[in-house]
Design a protein around this motif. Structure first.
Motif, mmCIF file in Angstrom:
data_model
loop_
_atom_site.group_PDB
_atom_site.id
_atom_site.type_symbol
_atom_site.label_atom_id
_atom_site.label_comp_id
_atom_site.label_asym_id
_atom_site.label_seq_id
_atom_site.Cartn_x
_atom_site.Cartn_y
_atom_site.Cartn_z
ATOM 1 N N GLN A 59 10.017 13.809 0.320
ATOM 2 C CA GLN A 59 10.633 13.644 -1.133
ATOM 3 C C GLN A 59 10.171 12.083 -1.795
ATOM 4 O O GLN A 59 10.251 10.524 -0.262
ATOM 5 C CB GLN A 59 12.313 13.679 -0.953
ATOM 6 N N LEU A 60 10.618 11.395 -2.110
ATOM 7 C CA LEU A 60 10.668 10.612 -3.114
ATOM 8 C C LEU A 60 11.193 9.655 -2.408
ATOM 9 O O LEU A 60 12.648 9.974 -2.806
ATOM 10 C CB LEU A 60 10.250 10.388 -4.215
ATOM 11 N N MET A 61 11.356 8.366 -1.570
ATOM 12 C CA MET A 61 11.886 7.357 -0.495
ATOM 13 C C MET A 61 11.950 7.797 0.184
ATOM 14 O O MET A 61 13.368 7.154 0.896
ATOM 15 C CB MET A 61 12.995 7.305 -2.112
ATOM 16 N N LYS A 62 12.333 9.280 0.528
ATOM 17 C CA LYS A 62 11.837 9.709 2.372
ATOM 18 C C LYS A 62 10.906 9.460 2.652
ATOM 19 O O LYS A 62 11.241 9.133 4.185
ATOM 20 C CB LYS A 62 12.202 10.951 2.534
ATOM 21 N N GLY A 63 10.081 9.309 2.401
ATOM 22 C CA GLY A 63 8.803 8.578 3.426
ATOM 23 C C GLY A 63 7.782 7.941 2.644
ATOM 24 O O GLY A 63 7.114 7.750 3.275
ATOM 25 N N ASP A 64 7.161 8.780 1.527
ATOM 26 C CA ASP A 64 5.740 7.923 0.706
ATOM 27 C C ASP A 64 6.111 6.497 -0.509
ATOM 28 O O ASP A 64 7.010 7.066 -1.374
ATOM 29 C CB ASP A 64 5.515 9.206 -0.231
ATOM 30 N N GLY A 65 6.585 5.779 0.335
ATOM 31 C CA GLY A 65 6.695 4.091 -0.183
ATOM 32 C C GLY A 65 5.562 4.514 -1.698
ATOM 33 O O GLY A 65 6.415 3.887 -2.713
ATOM 34 N N GLY A 66 4.549 4.695 -1.294
ATOM 35 C CA GLY A 66 3.315 4.262 -2.450
ATOM 36 C C GLY A 66 3.836 4.567 -3.294
ATOM 37 O O GLY A 66 3.913 4.623 -4.907
ATOM 38 N N LEU A 67 4.622 6.241 -3.776
ATOM 39 C CA LEU A 67 5.315 7.128 -5.285
ATOM 40 C C LEU A 67 6.531 6.247 -5.484
ATOM 41 O O LEU A 67 6.202 6.434 -6.608
ATOM 42 C CB LEU A 67 5.374 8.103 -4.115
ATOM 43 N N SER A 68 6.835 5.843 -4.338
ATOM 44 C CA SER A 68 8.107 4.892 -5.102
ATOM 45 C C SER A 68 8.200 3.879 -5.971
ATOM 46 O O SER A 68 8.420 3.432 -7.337
ATOM 47 C CB SER A 68 9.065 4.493 -3.621
ATOM 48 N N VAL A 69 7.526 3.233 -5.411
ATOM 49 C CA VAL A 69 6.798 1.860 -6.042
ATOM 50 C C VAL A 69 5.938 2.191 -7.936
ATOM 51 O O VAL A 69 6.693 1.389 -8.958
ATOM 52 C CB VAL A 69 5.292 1.331 -5.438
ATOM 53 N N ALA A 70 4.683 3.118 -7.317
ATOM 54 C CA ALA A 70 3.951 4.114 -8.727
ATOM 55 C C ALA A 70 5.310 3.729 -10.153
ATOM 56 O O ALA A 70 5.092 3.950 -10.598
ATOM 57 C CB ALA A 70 3.015 4.608 -8.120
ATOM 58 N N ALA A 71 6.327 5.057 -9.620
ATOM 59 C CA ALA A 71 7.576 5.742 -9.754
ATOM 60 C C ALA A 71 7.953 4.437 -10.755
ATOM 61 O O ALA A 71 8.079 4.125 -12.161
ATOM 62 C CB ALA A 71 8.453 6.353 -9.338
ATOM 63 N N ARG A 72 7.904 3.529 -10.152
ATOM 64 C CA ARG A 72 9.402 1.976 -10.592
ATOM 65 C C ARG A 72 8.000 1.403 -11.348
ATOM 66 O O ARG A 72 9.219 0.908 -12.896
ATOM 67 C CB ARG A 72 10.000 1.354 -9.768
ATOM 68 N N GLN A 73 7.461 1.430 -10.977
ATOM 69 C CA GLN A 73 6.437 0.322 -12.293
ATOM 70 C C GLN A 73 6.143 1.836 -13.572
ATOM 71 O O GLN A 73 5.902 1.072 -15.427
ATOM 72 C CB GLN A 73 5.276 0.255 -11.390
ATOM 73 N N GLN A 74 5.744 3.188 -13.430
ATOM 74 C CA GLN A 74 6.216 4.066 -14.664
ATOM 75 C C GLN A 74 7.094 3.197 -16.031
ATOM 76 O O GLN A 74 6.939 3.546 -16.595
ATOM 77 C CB GLN A 74 5.568 5.481 -14.239
ATOM 78 N N LEU A 75 7.946 3.782 -15.152
ATOM 79 C CA LEU A 75 9.092 3.336 -15.982
ATOM 80 C C LEU A 75 9.698 1.963 -16.676
ATOM 81 O O LEU A 75 10.222 2.367 -16.862
ATOM 82 C CB LEU A 75 10.637 4.001 -14.927
ATOM 83 N N GLY A 76 8.895 1.559 -15.969
ATOM 84 C CA GLY A 76 9.031 0.080 -16.234
ATOM 85 C C GLY A 76 8.618 -0.490 -17.476
ATOM 86 O O GLY A 76 8.331 -1.681 -17.612
ATOM 87 N N LYS A 77 7.333 0.226 -17.612
ATOM 88 C CA LYS A 77 6.530 0.346 -18.951
ATOM 89 C C LYS A 77 6.853 0.037 -20.153
ATOM 90 O O LYS A 77 7.803 1.031 -20.568
ATOM 91 C CB LYS A 77 5.855 0.965 -19.057
ATOM 92 N N GLY A 78 6.390 -0.890 -20.805
ATOM 93 C CA GLY A 78 7.275 -0.785 -22.045
ATOM 94 C C GLY A 78 8.775 -2.113 -22.025
ATOM 95 O O GLY A 78 9.015 -2.596 -23.446
ATOM 96 N N GLN A 79 9.065 -2.785 -20.709
ATOM 97 C CA GLN A 79 10.524 -3.327 -20.678
ATOM 98 C C GLN A 79 9.858 -4.654 -20.339
ATOM 99 O O GLN A 79 8.878 -5.052 -20.170
ATOM 100 C CB GLN A 79 11.225 -3.058 -18.702
ATOM 101 N N ALA A 80 10.310 -5.327 -20.487
ATOM 102 C CA ALA A 80 10.140 -6.801 -20.231
ATOM 103 C C ALA A 80 10.200 -7.279 -18.516
ATOM 104 O O ALA A 80 10.828 -6.786 -17.349
ATOM 105 C CB ALA A 80 11.340 -8.274 -20.391
ATOM 106 N N SER A 81 8.637 -7.605 -18.995
ATOM 107 C CA SER A 81 8.189 -7.306 -16.774
ATOM 108 C C SER A 81 8.047 -9.674 -15.774
ATOM 109 O O SER A 81 8.170 -10.272 -17.079
ATOM 110 C CB SER A 81 6.955 -7.390 -17.149
ATOM 111 N N MET A 82 9.226 -9.638 -14.592
ATOM 112 C CA MET A 82 9.257 -10.547 -14.333
ATOM 113 C C MET A 82 8.839 -10.452 -13.043
ATOM 114 O O MET A 82 10.070 -11.031 -12.324
ATOM 115 C CB MET A 82 10.392 -10.683 -14.514
ATOM 116 N N GLN A 83 8.041 -9.884 -12.370
ATOM 117 C CA GLN A 83 7.664 -10.051 -11.268
ATOM 118 C C GLN A 83 7.255 -10.527 -10.509
ATOM 119 O O GLN A 83 6.324 -12.120 -10.822
ATOM 120 C CB GLN A 83 6.109 -9.061 -11.190
ATOM 121 N N SER A 84 8.158 -11.340 -9.315
ATOM 122 C CA SER A 84 7.640 -12.711 -8.941
ATOM 123 C C SER A 84 7.076 -12.241 -7.816
ATOM 124 O O SER A 84 6.547 -10.720 -6.819
ATOM 125 C CB SER A 84 8.635 -13.027 -8.163
#
Length: 214
Positions: A59-84
């Motif tokens: 499941q997401l966050m149980k084994g596939d870190g790539g899916l977790s990161v991609a899902a977070r980035q998808q949900l963050g679209k349209g939000q103010a980005s402050m990635q460091s």
């Protein structure tokens, strides 16, 4: 010999954080401790001497870190980005399943900017992934801080709801998802996925409720 890549990766991560990203010298001890924690976790739970074996899809966050990161980035679209730079490295570690190391690096991101909602969210996901999908008090704190920093961001309720459901708190997780769906725009890119997950969760809850007691 299989331990050498693990140790080398930890040393490389420390050098990048300390010298390339120019982390404050007082923080070197905390960074080193986080990397050692990751190695210790690998020593306790890993089996470096055994051959690899295929695993069932996790499941997401149980084994596939790539899916977790991609899902977070998808949900963050349209939000103010402050990635460091801290987040870039932390995301790379999370994609490879190195959640403990990722959490240690992401601590630098939230220390650098405590109002960075995406960094807090990434930290919460890394901590949850490190706990094999279970919601820890530290992860819950990170999700709450992400929500405080960006109350309209869909990421905190989505991932907190997911972590709650994966931890067995199905009703609580469903409530967060239902509230998120109710306030999501009709054209939100994540809406269809959320609707599907909510339907699946409802079916699972119904099956659990209908199952005879043992």
């Amino acid at each position: 010999m299989s331990w050498l890549p693990v140790i080398a990766l930890a040393l490389l991560a420390f050098l990048v954080i300390a010298l390339v990203l120019k982390a404050e010298r007082p923080g070197w001890e905390a960074i080193g401790a986080a990397l050692l924690l990751g190695i210790a976790g690998y020593a306790l739970q890993g089996s470096p001497g055994l051959p690899g074996a295929p695993k069932a899809p996790a499941q997401l966050m149980k084994g596939d870190g790539g899916l977790s990161v991609a899902a977070r980035q998808q949900l963050g679209k349209g939000q103010a980005s402050m990635q460091s730079n801290w987040q870039i490295i932390g995301d790379a570690m999370a994609r490879n399943g190195n959640y403990g190391d990722a959490a240690g690096v992401l601590l630098g991101a939230v220390e650098q900017n405590p109002n960075n909602a995406d960094a807090w969210l990434a930290l919460g996901n890394a901590l949850t992934g490190h706990a094999e999908g279970n919601l820890s008090p530290a992860a819950l704190f990170a999700y709450r801080r992400a929500e405080q920093a960006a109350p309209d961001h869909p990421g905190p309720p989505f991932f907190l709801g997911l972590a709650l459901a994966q931890s067995g708190q199905l009703v609580e997780g469903r409530r967060l998802w239902a509230e998120l769906l109710a306030r999501s725009p009709k054209d939100a890119p994540w809406r269809a996925d959320l609707e599907l997950r909510l339907t699946q969760l409802d079916s699972y809850i119904a099956a659990q409720t209908a199952a005879p007691a043992r």
